[in-house]
Scaffold this active site. Structure first.
Site, PDB file in Angstrom:
ATOM      1  N   CYS A 277       0.794  -1.235   0.000  1.00  0.00           N
ATOM      2  CA  CYS A 277       0.000   0.000   0.000  1.00  0.00           C
ATOM      3  C   CYS A 277       0.826   1.284   0.000  1.00  0.00           C
ATOM      4  O   CYS A 277       0.727   2.075  -0.945  1.00  0.00           O
ATOM      5  CB  CYS A 277      -0.945  -0.005   1.191  1.00  0.00           C
ATOM      6  SG  CYS A 277      -1.981  -1.464   1.228  1.00  0.00           S
TER       7      CYS A 277
HETATM    8  C1  UGA Z   1      -1.683   0.487   5.475  1.00  0.00           C
HETATM    9  C2  UGA Z   1      -2.507   1.439   6.360  1.00  0.00           C
HETATM   10  O1  UGA Z   1      -2.015   1.420   7.701  1.00  0.00           O
HETATM   11  C3  UGA Z   1      -3.990   1.059   6.342  1.00  0.00           C
HETATM   12  O2  UGA Z   1      -4.746   2.013   7.084  1.00  0.00           O
HETATM   13  C4  UGA Z   1      -4.480   1.036   4.875  1.00  0.00           C
HETATM   14  O3  UGA Z   1      -5.820   0.665   4.773  1.00  0.00           O
HETATM   15  C5  UGA Z   1      -3.638   0.026   4.104  1.00  0.00           C
HETATM   16  O4  UGA Z   1      -2.252   0.440   4.159  1.00  0.00           O
HETATM   17  C6  UGA Z   1      -4.134   0.018   2.679  1.00  0.00           C
HETATM   18  O5  UGA Z   1      -3.905   0.993   1.964  1.00  0.00           O
HETATM   19  O6  UGA Z   1      -4.856  -0.907   2.302  1.00  0.00           O
HETATM   20  P1  UGA Z   1      -0.507  -1.859   5.920  1.00  0.00           P
HETATM   21  O7  UGA Z   1       0.234  -1.650   4.639  1.00  0.00           O
HETATM   22  O8  UGA Z   1      -1.098  -3.182   6.198  1.00  0.00           O
HETATM   23  O9  UGA Z   1      -1.723  -0.806   6.061  1.00  0.00           O
HETATM   24  O10 UGA Z   1       0.520  -1.633   7.078  1.00  0.00           O
HETATM   25  P2  UGA Z   1       1.004  -0.630   8.209  1.00  0.00           P
HETATM   26  O11 UGA Z   1       0.875  -1.357   9.480  1.00  0.00           O
HETATM   27  O12 UGA Z   1       0.430   0.725   8.146  1.00  0.00           O
HETATM   28  O13 UGA Z   1       2.565  -0.573   7.839  1.00  0.00           O
HETATM   29  C7  UGA Z   1       3.037  -0.153   6.569  1.00  0.00           C
HETATM   30  C8  UGA Z   1       4.549  -0.150   6.544  1.00  0.00           C
HETATM   31  O14 UGA Z   1       5.056   0.865   7.401  1.00  0.00           O
HETATM   32  C9  UGA Z   1       5.186  -1.453   7.042  1.00  0.00           C
HETATM   33  O15 UGA Z   1       6.349  -1.753   6.291  1.00  0.00           O
HETATM   34  C10 UGA Z   1       5.557  -1.136   8.462  1.00  0.00           C
HETATM   35  O16 UGA Z   1       6.584  -1.943   8.964  1.00  0.00           O
HETATM   36  C11 UGA Z   1       5.996   0.295   8.289  1.00  0.00           C
HETATM   37  N1  UGA Z   1       5.989   1.023   9.549  1.00  0.00           N
HETATM   38  C12 UGA Z   1       4.849   1.153  10.251  1.00  0.00           C
HETATM   39  C13 UGA Z   1       7.176   1.565   9.992  1.00  0.00           C
HETATM   40  O17 UGA Z   1       8.222   1.463   9.338  1.00  0.00           O
HETATM   41  N2  UGA Z   1       7.183   2.239  11.159  1.00  0.00           N
HETATM   42  C14 UGA Z   1       6.077   2.397  11.887  1.00  0.00           C
HETATM   43  O18 UGA Z   1       6.164   3.026  12.947  1.00  0.00           O
HETATM   44  C15 UGA Z   1       4.873   1.846  11.432  1.00  0.00           C
END
Ligand code: UGA
Length: 450
Positions: A277
């Protein structure tokens, strides 16, 4: 209500199963017979926490799957388009959305009853009220008003998708006309307690992009500021961002108790973001904006900073162990985040490719993502895969932490010391405490604490 869902990928299947669980009657449609068979046999083709249990609960009575879109549209009042929007040649590919809209439109040509079409796939603002609307009108021979059209974005995190669907924080419904809204909102009214926000379709599409772009920006902001502090030296970004979090505009103090909203989790330095995403959505909105003549400078930097994280990890490694050629490096974690076997745009996979190009010998560990990684890295040599982390650490010259799985954060300092050639730990997730690790004789460095 009777609802058909087109596409049974991660968004479509979660939406279908959860709406059925709330009491609606759902028909899921997919082109692939084996996927349809699997759903009808009570086996979810994708893994998502609680999804299979919910599917078994609703199967038969409230949910069925079919390859027959005509049957599904004829026997429902609402069709939700939840097909994939891959990123190809620098922009989002709408082929599947167009195909679904056309197929639905062809059924609507003959259908007498009023029917609402919903776009749930993440699409660039203007897609619903131009491309989708045009296709529906041409294929059905009808005008908007004779059928309904809405845009209803999803906010489902992988690994938490069922929980996010069942307990949403907001429900966004973008519409052009009142009847579409009145009919479609019945799906949520009385079933969910979250506020329903009505917008036009472009605003609904933009809310989705802006949300993901904001979260990705926070991650790159933290990584940028961490890089600056690394240059200055003797500043730990985790420590000072903790001080930033406590600003009353970020964390709220209620009766002496500090409440930290989830958003502050994104203010943490690390190996950068991945997944299906954030990278795709930020790049898609950049390319669309550029096609309109505006260069989105912040968003371009968000991607640039994220892409540079691999280089930073390689630099930290080189500072600790010198040239990487022929060195044995253990990569701990392959999936783009914990709780999933998804390796799409995983920073870990990017690091492994770079390490391999530099001649390193790589041992990698992940509790669930090894099979996916093997497929992605099939053309790369010098990579060994382990499903037990201890085996992956044996005789390593350095270990790099790339996914914050619990099993990885509970590795003992003694284990690093006993198993590795040198207990050099590069923490791409900042899961270990720097001072504690160093006082336990770990040669530790992490993003933001050089
Ligand atoms: C993300 C959004 O959080 C959802 O709200 C959205 O609906 C979804 O995309 C989508 O567009 O369908 P997701 O990709 O599952 O969800 O994951 P996240 O938990 O937000 O993490 C995304 C990335 O950011 C991961 O690689 C995670 O490790 C990274 N991340 C997250 C960090 O590097 N640091 C953080 O503090 C949080």
């Amino acid at each position: 209500m009777n609802i058909s869902i087109i596409g049974t990928g991660y968004v479509g299947l979660v939406t279908g199963v959860c709406l059925a669980k709330k009491g609606h009657k759902v028909i899921c449609v997919d082109k692939i017979q084996s996927v349809v068979d699997s759903i009808n046999n009570g086996i979810t083709p994708i893994y998502e926490k609680n999804l299979n249990e919910f599917l078994i609960d609703v199967l038969g009575d409230k949910l069925e799957a079919t390859t027959d879109i005509k049957y599904a549209v004829e026997n429902s009042e609402i069709s939700i388009i939840a097909v994939g929007t891959p990123f190809t040649e620098g922009k989002i590919d709408l082929e599947y959305v167009k195909e679904a809209a056309y197929d639905i439109g062809m059924v609507l040509k003959e259908k007498k009853d009023y029917h609402v079409v919903c776009v749930k796939s993440t699409v660039i603002p203007t897609t619903t009220d131009t491309i989708v609307l045009n296709i529906l009108e041409v294929a059905s021979g009808k005008k908007l008003g004779e059928f309904g059209l809405v845009m209803n974005p999803e906010f489902l995190r992988e690994g938490n998708a069922v929980e996010d669907f069942m307990n949403p924080d907001r429900i966004i419904i973008g519409t052009i006309d009142d009847t579409s809204f009145d009919v479609f909102s019945k799906i949520y009214k009385d079933y969910f307690s979250a506020p329903i926000i009505r917008t036009n379709t472009r605003t609904a599409e933009m809310i989705k992009y802006a949300t993901n772009a904001l979260l990705a920006t926070l991650i790159s902001f933290s990584n940028e500021i961490a890089a600056v502090s690394e240059e200055i030296g003797d500043i730990d970004a985790v420590e000072f961002l903790e001080g930033v979090h406590m600003d009353r505009r970020l964390s709220v103090n209620i009766d002496g108790k500090l409440i930290k909203p989830d958003i502050v989790k994104y203010l943490k330095p690390g190996r950068g973001f991945g997944g299906s995403c954030f990278p795709k959505d930020v790049k898609s909105i950049i390319s669309f904006s550029e096609s309109l003549g505006y260069v989105p400078r912040i968003l371009k930097s968000v991607i640039e900073v994220n892409d540079f994280q691999t280089e930073r990890l390689l630099n930290l490694l080189k500072e600790k162990i010198g040239e990487l050629n022929s060195k044995s490096i253990t990569v701990l974690g392959l999936s783009f985040k914990p709780g999933t076997d998804d390796i799409r745009e995983s920073q870990s996979i990017k690091l492994i490719k770079s390490l391999q190009e530099k001649g390193a010998l790589i041992k990698c560990y992940d509790p669930v993502a090894i099979e996916n990684a093997k497929k992605e890295l099939k053309d790369y040599s010098n990579i060994e895969y382990f499903d037990i982390y201890k085996d992956a650490l044996v005789n390593a010259d350095a270990a790099v932490i790339m996914t914050d799985w619990d099993v990885i954060s509970s590795i003992g300092y003694d284990e690093f010391k006993k198993l590795m050639n040198n207990p050099v730990v590069i923490d791409g997730c900042r899961i270990f405490d720097k001072k504690e690790a160093q006082s336990n004789d770990i040669n530790y460095v992490g993003i933001g604490c050089r």
